[in-house]
Design a protein around this motif. Sequence first.
Motif, short mmCIF file in Angstrom:
data_model
loop_
_atom_site.label_atom_id
_atom_site.label_comp_id
_atom_site.label_asym_id
_atom_site.label_seq_id
_atom_site.Cartn_x
_atom_site.Cartn_y
_atom_site.Cartn_z
N ASP A 141 -20.85 -39.08 -16.81
CA ASP A 141 -21.85 -39.99 -17.35
C ASP A 141 -21.82 -41.30 -16.55
O ASP A 141 -20.92 -41.52 -15.74
CB ASP A 141 -21.50 -40.27 -18.82
CG ASP A 141 -22.73 -40.59 -19.65
OD1 ASP A 141 -23.77 -40.91 -19.05
OD2 ASP A 141 -22.63 -40.54 -20.89
N SER A 171 -21.77 -44.45 -20.66
CA SER A 171 -23.00 -44.96 -21.26
C SER A 171 -23.40 -44.36 -22.60
O SER A 171 -24.32 -44.83 -23.23
CB SER A 171 -24.15 -44.80 -20.27
OG SER A 171 -24.45 -43.44 -20.13
N HIS A 172 -22.71 -43.29 -23.06
CA HIS A 172 -23.07 -42.75 -24.37
C HIS A 172 -22.06 -43.16 -25.43
O HIS A 172 -21.71 -42.38 -26.31
CB HIS A 172 -23.24 -41.23 -24.32
CG HIS A 172 -24.56 -40.83 -23.75
ND1 HIS A 172 -24.78 -40.74 -22.40
CD2 HIS A 172 -25.75 -40.56 -24.34
CE1 HIS A 172 -26.04 -40.40 -22.18
NE2 HIS A 172 -26.64 -40.30 -23.34
N ASN A 173 -21.58 -44.39 -25.31
CA ASN A 173 -20.62 -44.92 -26.28
C ASN A 173 -19.35 -44.08 -26.32
O ASN A 173 -18.84 -43.73 -27.39
CB ASN A 173 -21.27 -45.00 -27.68
CG ASN A 173 -20.86 -46.28 -28.39
OD1 ASN A 173 -20.19 -47.14 -27.81
ND2 ASN A 173 -21.25 -46.41 -29.64
N THR A 174 -18.89 -43.73 -25.13
CA THR A 174 -17.71 -42.88 -24.99
C THR A 174 -16.75 -43.56 -24.01
O THR A 174 -17.20 -44.23 -23.09
CB THR A 174 -18.12 -41.51 -24.40
OG1 THR A 174 -19.08 -40.95 -25.29
CG2 THR A 174 -16.95 -40.58 -24.27
N ARG A 202 -23.07 -42.12 -31.89
CA ARG A 202 -23.48 -41.72 -30.54
C ARG A 202 -24.80 -42.38 -30.21
O ARG A 202 -25.80 -42.18 -30.90
CB ARG A 202 -23.65 -40.20 -30.47
CG ARG A 202 -22.35 -39.44 -30.41
CD ARG A 202 -21.74 -39.48 -29.04
NE ARG A 202 -22.23 -38.43 -28.16
CZ ARG A 202 -21.85 -38.29 -26.90
NH1 ARG A 202 -21.00 -39.15 -26.38
NH2 ARG A 202 -22.32 -37.31 -26.17
N CYS A 203 -24.82 -43.20 -29.22
CA CYS A 203 -26.07 -43.85 -28.86
C CYS A 203 -26.00 -44.22 -27.38
O CYS A 203 -24.95 -44.13 -26.75
CB CYS A 203 -26.29 -45.09 -29.70
SG CYS A 203 -24.98 -46.28 -29.53
N ILE A 204 -27.13 -44.61 -26.87
CA ILE A 204 -27.16 -45.02 -25.46
C ILE A 204 -26.80 -46.50 -25.38
O ILE A 204 -27.33 -47.31 -26.15
CB ILE A 204 -28.55 -44.77 -24.85
CG1 ILE A 204 -28.85 -43.26 -24.91
CG2 ILE A 204 -28.61 -45.27 -23.42
CD1 ILE A 204 -30.27 -42.91 -24.56
N THR A 235 -25.98 -51.84 -27.19
CA THR A 235 -26.79 -50.63 -27.29
C THR A 235 -28.25 -50.90 -26.98
O THR A 235 -28.70 -52.05 -26.94
CB THR A 235 -26.70 -50.04 -28.71
OG1 THR A 235 -27.39 -50.94 -29.59
CG2 THR A 235 -25.27 -49.90 -29.16
#
Length: 1516
Positions: A141, A171-174, A202-204, A235
């Motif tokens: 990602d 970028s996916h909150n990871t 989970r968000c962008i 976000t």
Amino acid sequence: MSDDRISHNYHQPKEQLCKKEALIGPVTAIALPSFAEHESCVSMVSKGPWVELTVNNTTYRHLLFDEGGTIHGFDQMRDCGKRKAKVGHELRDLWFFYGGRCLSFAAIDMKIMLSPKFSSDTRNPFTLLKTPSGKMIRLSDWIWDVRALTFVNECSDSDEDFRILTAVGLSHNTVELWSFTHKSVDSNITPCCLRKIICGDRCITYSLSFFGWKEDYSIRTCLENGIDLVVATGTVSNEVLLWSVLDNEEGMEIMTQLASTDPTCTVIQKKIHHRLSGHDGVIYSVRFGCGGKSLVSTSDDRTIRLWKQEGISKELGTNTFETSIDARMLKDQAYNLLWVGYGHTGRVWDSCFVTLPTENNLTLSSGAVASVGEDATIRVWGFEDGREIGRLKIHGCKSIWKIASNFSGNTIITGGNDGISKLVDVRYLLFSNPSLMKRIFLPADNIEISDNREVKHEDDKIPLQQGKVKKQKKIKTRQHHKQVVCGINFYPSKPSADAKVLVATRAGMLHTICLNSGEIIVHGSWAKVSSLEVHSHEELIDSASGTCIAMHPEQLSVAIGNSKGQIVVCSIKDFEHENRIVFAASGYLAIQSLQWLDSLNLLAFHIKGICVLWTFTNSDIDSVHGKPQIRAILSLSRDGLVAGIPKSCYFDKMKNELFIGDSRGNIGVFCLGDDAWSGNVIYAVDILSFSHKKEYVTGIIPIANGHGIISAGNDGYIHQIAVIRNQNGRCTKLQSIIRKPSQLSGISHIWQTNLNGNPDSIVVGGYHGNDYLVYSMDVGQLISLQTGGRNRILELSIEFFKDGLHPTAYNAAIYVANKNSPNELLYQSNLHSDTRYEYSRTAQFSLGSPCHGDTIFDIAFCETNATNEALLLSGSNDCTVKLHKVVHNGLSLVTELPPHESCIRAVASSKDISSNSSLLVVSGGKLISTFYRLDENRDGTFQVTFLCTNKIAEKSSIDQRMNAVDAIPLCGTGLVSHLVLLGDSDGCIHMTEVSEKIGQPCTVQSYKLYQGQRPILSIDMRRISDKFIAACIGNTGGEVALWVLPGLSEINVSFLPRAPLYSFKANQVGTNCISMDILPSNPMSSYNELMIACGGDDQSIAIFELQIDSYGKQASFLEMASIGRKYCASAIKGIKIKYPMVYATGYDQRLSIWSLNPVTVQSHDRLTFLSSSPIDIKDINCLDTCSFHDTNGISREFLVAAGEGIEMLSFDINICKASQALKNCDFLLVTVGAGFSSDSGLPTYETMPKSYKDFCDPIKLMKETEEFQRYWSQTSQKYAETKPHEGYDILGSWCGGGKLKNINSWWIYSSNVDGHFGLYDCFSDTICEIHGKATEFRCSHGIGVGANGESRYGWSEWNAKVNSSHITRACRELTFPDSAEALDVDKKIICKHCGVPVRPNILMFNDTDANILRPISKQRERYQEWEAKMEDEVQNGKKLVIIEIGAGAAVTAVRDEGEEVFKDCTERLRKNESDGEVTFIRINPKDFSFHYSQSEGFIPIKYNALRALRMIDQML
Ligand SMILES: [Zn+2]
């Protein structure tokens, strides 16, 4: 259409054909890191895949993402303050670089950078640490942040240098935790993912920042203090989320896992702790400050917000860099919004915490936040209340992307689209503190004005010609009783703490305001002249008509002008006694402004272009009875036209020249000789019309050398003007030199800060948005004032620092007329001239080469006479044009051309080979084209001179543009002239002939060649004969028109064709780019073969071939054929054909290389994709190529793509030439040396241990048989075990594999003894191994026998023993594949037939063994037989390629053989005038000297064997 569509664009070549050379473009990441070796400023800046490290003004540039991509951030590994990791035997600073999905490591040796001998050409402080595959690390990602958590240095496992634990925010909150292990053996990094932590939400995200797990803690202290890790993410749904990545226990767990290198990766899900809402747009940056107690976020909503942890007192602002809190606290305490910072007028991209000086008189808190954004401003916000306390505009571009501070927070670095990084002392930011403005209310009126009086407002809008209706003058009835200020002046004139302003009101009052105390001294009425002697017949002073004031230079009196044309000079000192004089020039009304040229000369600016120059004597000014004389009446009117209102002037006292600028942009020069004493009207010697379009000329200053002036205008430009003088030194003419934009929308003040030197040290004042800025043309903004409006009277007193750049002090007063409340004076001052605020140059300086501030629409290479450099012209949407010098290792700015009146869409250059100068064309918006001449000076410098402009229409809209242009030199006698073809957005083709003559009329006409239906997009021209030029023109419909135009100078337009010779559909939609080339043709032929390449919006590259004859009066078209079309992954924006190569680029950010195959191949296959390289700039619009020599004298092709920046790549043209020769060859002779073998990992003669030479002596076999045999067994084994490299397969595919379509036969001539060629069937019969094979052994019974069969000296004993053995035929003929077939008796390996020890099957030094020599000479005989036959065939017209690979100059046998064959063939071909061809390709990274005078057909390639073969192979 879909069959071959785009697949080739994803072809990843094994060997990148192109090398990245340079990139100038947006700054994408910045930092001010600290290194243990160096305490002062080190800056790290990235642009695309490059990193620039600057220390002590020395910059080292390094390509870090060597697979392409853009670096968006970096982080430094730190541990216990030591910060260094063991890399090999050295301790190095370790850095992570990330961007997109890629992560890269480098160790930096700061000692190299700091070495006094450091030169960026020779020593490299960067060591790239790669994965075993040699690739960069790619994650799943996009990476937003990387934090090196801890590392284990010098691990117990001895071959391991270190192991790092790293958190990577995606970028996916990871967040992923990775361990990276570095091994010293191969210097590789092995990545291993240990944990994947997914946020429940989970968000962008658009931004992410880590906090906790103090990087300065060692493992032990981590365990004691807790190793929690927290993250804040911004976000797309306008929220900042805070969540915990690791708690203490999990942290310890991961530490154990790191220590044990357990590769299991677990996935964990986490919950959000805090959700910070408030922003109205996506969050672009989040940063922790104050030890985690606060958080700053910036957003699309144009705001910056500061969040504070609950329960923390306000004092936290005292140190934004404290590190006391630990991350555990963050989970429990909520964050509250402390303030919102409003002010940015665009998106806010980035922010950082800064520290302000603790003691200063600005009463600021010592912590602050700085932000940057789309509006190109840097703003500083007070920590406690979010007040904007500083604002700077020092970048010449639209967006500033990044801001970072140094470790102590007192210096910031910013970077944006203009490619420049600015390093700024934080104190400097405060210099322009917009909230410092004070207000003082002006006193109420104490003079009665009768109601309903008519006040005439003079204006200058007098009709210029008959038929125009004269504007009605406004009649305004004034009913209010307030004082209207007609002028304010500072006194003393220098900025000071007790600054006062003298204020005169229109109604006749004069008072002094003490700015610091606010005290107002009312002097009384300046208009009261009852006791005065009024001169002659003048009217009495009108007491409500004041228009302007001018303080006398000695500041004891003031001159006040009124609308009746009268002037009052009042003594301020002696005001009460009405010591004043009144005078007027009869017949000249309405004084608009007054200016003292010196203490005795006063210039009054009247309407209608009139200035009256009054001259005083000293006694005039002191006395009420003074009588100034009219020295001259100056009129700017000319040719019956009435000039505007004079607005500014400059008086050159030495030369008696007066320059006056008016409200219509005119500047006139007057000579005030003795004849100017008459008081008569004198006219301007020359007037430069509309020098500032039709806007006010607001200031005129001299140029340092005295040969000209610089004017400033309300159009926002400064204009440099030369004063041309005759032999007597008398001024005759004004000549425009250059117009240059400031960053201001209108200039109202101009200062020359350094009269002794730099003509560019100009400072201007004026508006940018609603702010009044004082702006240095050299360094950017100096002062910012929030005046609240553009139409207010502003008075400045300013003093510049010694270096002429940074103001040390200023006072500013702004008059505000309020409607319903008293009028007021806004006042701001900054008098920091004390040492604390003494600015040195380090207060603010720039790094890096400048790029355009906006998208580049076109580029053009300009040929020069130098063989190892070229010039590149680039034009941008921001109206700027730059000329760069292109050298083999980069691009540097030569000069910036005057900015264009409108956006630039197309540029071109044209050079006649016989000339030292060339033509530059710049065209674009409003259908304007400008022509310049480029001169190449003898000293290698360049000079650009304006020639003329071409305007199609006086009034054209901004939407009407020139989209395409090309220029080509015309043949003919006399001065060089060029044919320029322009295509516009209305579908019209314009043609003009421009000569290189300087001083031709400023505007040239163009001839309208053709009016089409669709906008023109692309033009290319080529000369087809002495008399004719072919032009190809593409439009938005994908149609291409081919025109044949005259090629001789002095074109007669009545003979021009009315229609194109031929039109064809090249693309489905818009042909964005077009390029032509002429094939090398048979000189006997009467026609040209033209190749046309078109790139379109339909994502296709189309190639057409055309035959056109070149004799007679009219060129005629013979035949046209479409010979290939290929589809790419995006619209093609740039194309170039240089037969047989085709280069293309487009929005997919790749540069693809294609080749055109000879006609014999079927048309479908004629265009072959060869290779593509990533381009790291966005929004690509154009491509150009140029070839010149590198430092080795080898010709390289330079490919430049431009868009949001400029990127340059290059490749070795010889690779193409070599593959081209191979494609066509009938015979191939491959001669190989040790360099070929070494690519398999085998040592070369040079790299062999010294003992090798000992073992090549046959005597060693006799004396130390065991040792000798052991050595050769091992060597044999090594050769046998080593896998031949891919180069053998490549050669195999050429020879036996059918890749070379024409090949008839081939031979290998090798000095290598590894026997690897023998493993390939296609070579087993066609190899001549002149030194034998070390992989084989044979009976050594002949080793002691000389060439004539006699016993060699010293070998008689050995020979006697051998002769007693039973020598068989097998002993003479057989070889053993390995020693196993021989018998091992007492560890000596002996021949099983006779019992004599075996020897390697190689030719040793002074080897006379007939058994060795016989097979070698047998091979050689067969080879020579082939060679003789082959040479005959070549003489009969066949083609031979000799390819020499890795043959060093140390052992010359192989080199000699190849050169000999080349020489023989070349001479035979020449003698017999044969059509045959011979090419010699020498692949050698070091030595390609050629010992044969004939160099035609010699192709040196400077690469290692395998790399070169791969590159050549790709092109076949
Ligand atoms: Zn034998």
